[in-house]
Design a protein around this motif. Structure first.
Motif, PDB file in Angstrom:
ATOM      1  N   LEU A  25      30.670  19.186   8.327  1.00  0.00           N
ATOM      2  CA  LEU A  25      31.658  18.108   8.316  1.00  0.00           C
ATOM      3  C   LEU A  25      31.204  16.841   9.030  1.00  0.00           C
ATOM      4  N   GLY A  26      30.390  16.986  10.053  1.00  0.00           N
ATOM      5  CA  GLY A  26      30.007  15.819  10.842  1.00  0.00           C
ATOM      6  C   GLY A  26      31.250  15.115  11.354  1.00  0.00           C
ATOM      7  N   ALA A  27      31.312  13.814  11.145  1.00  0.00           N
ATOM      8  CA  ALA A  27      32.458  13.023  11.604  1.00  0.00           C
ATOM      9  C   ALA A  27      33.486  12.820  10.496  1.00  0.00           C
ATOM     10  N   GLN A  28      33.324  13.515   9.367  1.00  0.00           N
ATOM     11  CA  GLN A  28      34.217  13.323   8.220  1.00  0.00           C
ATOM     12  C   GLN A  28      35.635  13.819   8.461  1.00  0.00           C
ATOM     13  N   ALA A  29      35.780  14.828   9.291  1.00  0.00           N
ATOM     14  CA  ALA A  29      37.086  15.460   9.450  1.00  0.00           C
ATOM     15  C   ALA A  29      37.439  15.597  10.925  1.00  0.00           C
ATOM     16  N   THR A  30      38.699  15.768  11.161  1.00  0.00           N
ATOM     17  CA  THR A  30      39.176  16.019  12.510  1.00  0.00           C
ATOM     18  C   THR A  30      39.269  17.528  12.686  1.00  0.00           C
ATOM     19  N   VAL A  31      38.527  18.063  13.658  1.00  0.00           N
ATOM     20  CA  VAL A  31      38.562  19.492  13.945  1.00  0.00           C
ATOM     21  C   VAL A  31      39.173  19.672  15.324  1.00  0.00           C
ATOM     22  N   LYS A  47      45.080  21.487   9.520  1.00  0.00           N
ATOM     23  CA  LYS A  47      45.406  22.723   8.814  1.00  0.00           C
ATOM     24  C   LYS A  47      44.499  23.848   9.293  1.00  0.00           C
ATOM     25  N   LEU A  48      45.079  25.036   9.476  1.00  0.00           N
ATOM     26  CA  LEU A  48      44.287  26.180   9.880  1.00  0.00           C
ATOM     27  C   LEU A  48      43.244  26.460   8.806  1.00  0.00           C
ATOM     28  N   CYS A  49      41.981  26.536   9.219  1.00  0.00           N
ATOM     29  CA  CYS A  49      40.890  26.771   8.286  1.00  0.00           C
ATOM     30  C   CYS A  49      40.177  28.074   8.614  1.00  0.00           C
ATOM     31  N   LEU A  50      39.786  28.229   9.871  1.00  0.00           N
ATOM     32  CA  LEU A  50      39.062  29.401  10.340  1.00  0.00           C
ATOM     33  C   LEU A  50      39.592  29.777  11.711  1.00  0.00           C
ATOM     34  N   GLY A  54      38.083  38.439  18.632  1.00  0.00           N
ATOM     35  CA  GLY A  54      37.088  39.476  18.867  1.00  0.00           C
ATOM     36  C   GLY A  54      35.842  39.154  18.073  1.00  0.00           C
ATOM     37  N   GLU A  55      35.443  40.076  17.223  1.00  0.00           N
ATOM     38  CA  GLU A  55      34.286  39.846  16.352  1.00  0.00           C
ATOM     39  C   GLU A  55      34.700  39.567  14.913  1.00  0.00           C
ATOM     40  N   ASP A  56      35.994  39.409  14.681  1.00  0.00           N
ATOM     41  CA  ASP A  56      36.484  39.154  13.331  1.00  0.00           C
ATOM     42  C   ASP A  56      36.680  37.664  13.093  1.00  0.00           C
ATOM     43  N   LEU A  57      36.393  37.271  11.864  1.00  0.00           N
ATOM     44  CA  LEU A  57      36.532  35.887  11.440  1.00  0.00           C
ATOM     45  C   LEU A  57      37.731  35.790  10.509  1.00  0.00           C
ATOM     46  N   LEU A  58      38.666  34.912  10.818  1.00  0.00           N
ATOM     47  CA  LEU A  58      39.811  34.679   9.948  1.00  0.00           C
ATOM     48  C   LEU A  58      39.461  33.516   9.027  1.00  0.00           C
ATOM     49  N   VAL A  59      39.652  33.703   7.732  1.00  0.00           N
ATOM     50  CA  VAL A  59      39.414  32.636   6.768  1.00  0.00           C
ATOM     51  C   VAL A  59      40.690  32.391   5.979  1.00  0.00           C
ATOM     52  N   ARG A  60      40.900  31.123   5.635  1.00  0.00           N
ATOM     53  CA  ARG A  60      42.042  30.757   4.803  1.00  0.00           C
ATOM     54  C   ARG A  60      41.497  30.327   3.455  1.00  0.00           C
ATOM     55  N   LEU A  61      41.925  31.041   2.415  1.00  0.00           N
ATOM     56  CA  LEU A  61      41.414  30.839   1.065  1.00  0.00           C
ATOM     57  C   LEU A  61      42.569  30.593   0.101  1.00  0.00           C
ATOM     58  N   PRO A  62      42.280  30.222  -1.135  1.00  0.00           N
ATOM     59  CA  PRO A  62      43.362  29.980  -2.092  1.00  0.00           C
ATOM     60  C   PRO A  62      44.221  31.228  -2.318  1.00  0.00           C
ATOM     61  N   PRO A  63      45.527  31.089  -2.203  1.00  0.00           N
ATOM     62  CA  PRO A  63      46.415  32.244  -2.396  1.00  0.00           C
ATOM     63  C   PRO A  63      46.262  32.893  -3.770  1.00  0.00           C
ATOM     64  N   ALA A 107      33.802  28.596   1.557  1.00  0.00           N
ATOM     65  CA  ALA A 107      35.024  28.845   0.785  1.00  0.00           C
ATOM     66  C   ALA A 107      36.254  28.340   1.538  1.00  0.00           C
ATOM     67  N   ALA A 108      36.311  28.583   2.843  1.00  0.00           N
ATOM     68  CA  ALA A 108      37.449  28.108   3.642  1.00  0.00           C
ATOM     69  C   ALA A 108      37.487  26.577   3.672  1.00  0.00           C
ATOM     70  N   LEU A 109      36.324  25.956   3.827  1.00  0.00           N
ATOM     71  CA  LEU A 109      36.278  24.491   3.853  1.00  0.00           C
ATOM     72  C   LEU A 109      36.592  23.885   2.490  1.00  0.00           C
ATOM     73  N   ALA A 110      36.188  24.547   1.419  1.00  0.00           N
ATOM     74  CA  ALA A 110      36.479  24.049   0.074  1.00  0.00           C
ATOM     75  C   ALA A 110      37.982  24.070  -0.209  1.00  0.00           C
ATOM     76  N   TYR A 111      38.665  25.087   0.304  1.00  0.00           N
ATOM     77  CA  TYR A 111      40.104  25.182   0.071  1.00  0.00           C
ATOM     78  C   TYR A 111      40.903  24.254   0.988  1.00  0.00           C
ATOM     79  N   ASN A 112      40.373  23.947   2.146  1.00  0.00           N
ATOM     80  CA  ASN A 112      41.127  23.192   3.156  1.00  0.00           C
ATOM     81  C   ASN A 112      41.781  21.911   2.639  1.00  0.00           C
ATOM     82  N   PRO A 113      41.127  21.065   1.842  1.00  0.00           N
ATOM     83  CA  PRO A 113      41.808  19.843   1.389  1.00  0.00           C
ATOM     84  C   PRO A 113      43.050  20.115   0.536  1.00  0.00           C
TER      85      PRO A 113
END
Length: 124
Positions: A25-31, A47-50, A54-63, A107-113
């Protein structure tokens, strides 16, 4: 009561997400990073993205891809009752290779917008 120290594995995963977001993302987005439901959450453009727990990664994808994603190995639904379509926990075996890692982050970043932002609640 003092906060519990964060496990080294969790810190490494948080750092990996930070690096991946900065690289893509660089400076393109606000994180914004914050604690959300006991997780270290990464909000991209409000918006929640990731998230990391613990050791688990939460991802937000298209419903609409929920059923297909839920069938993948090392992946489990955030809410087993189906109340949060598009949210998944990916276990370490599911992001162990560079290709797997990049798949989930991209995939999470692609869905975020397209994702809907939850309205901010006012503090009383």
């Amino acid at each position: 009561m003092p906060a519990r120290p964060i496990a080294p594995e969790t810190l490494r995963l948080i750092g990996a997400v930070q690096d991946a977001l900065a690289e893509r993302l660089g400076a393109q987005a606000t994180v914004e990073e914050r604690t959300l439901f006991g997780c270290h959450a990464f909000m991209v453009d409000g918006k929640l993205c990731l998230a990391v727990k613990g050791e688990d990664l939460l991802v937000r994808l298209p419903p609409q891809d929920h059923a297909a994603t839920a069938e993948q190995p090392a992946v489990r639904e955030l809410d087993s009752r189906g109340g949060m379509p598009g949210y998944f926990w990916v276990e370490p075996a599911g992001y162990a290779t560079r290709a797997q890692w990049e798949h989930w982050v991209d995939a999470a970043l692609a869905y975020n917008p397209r994702a809907k932002a939850s309205p901010r609640r006012r503090k009383k």
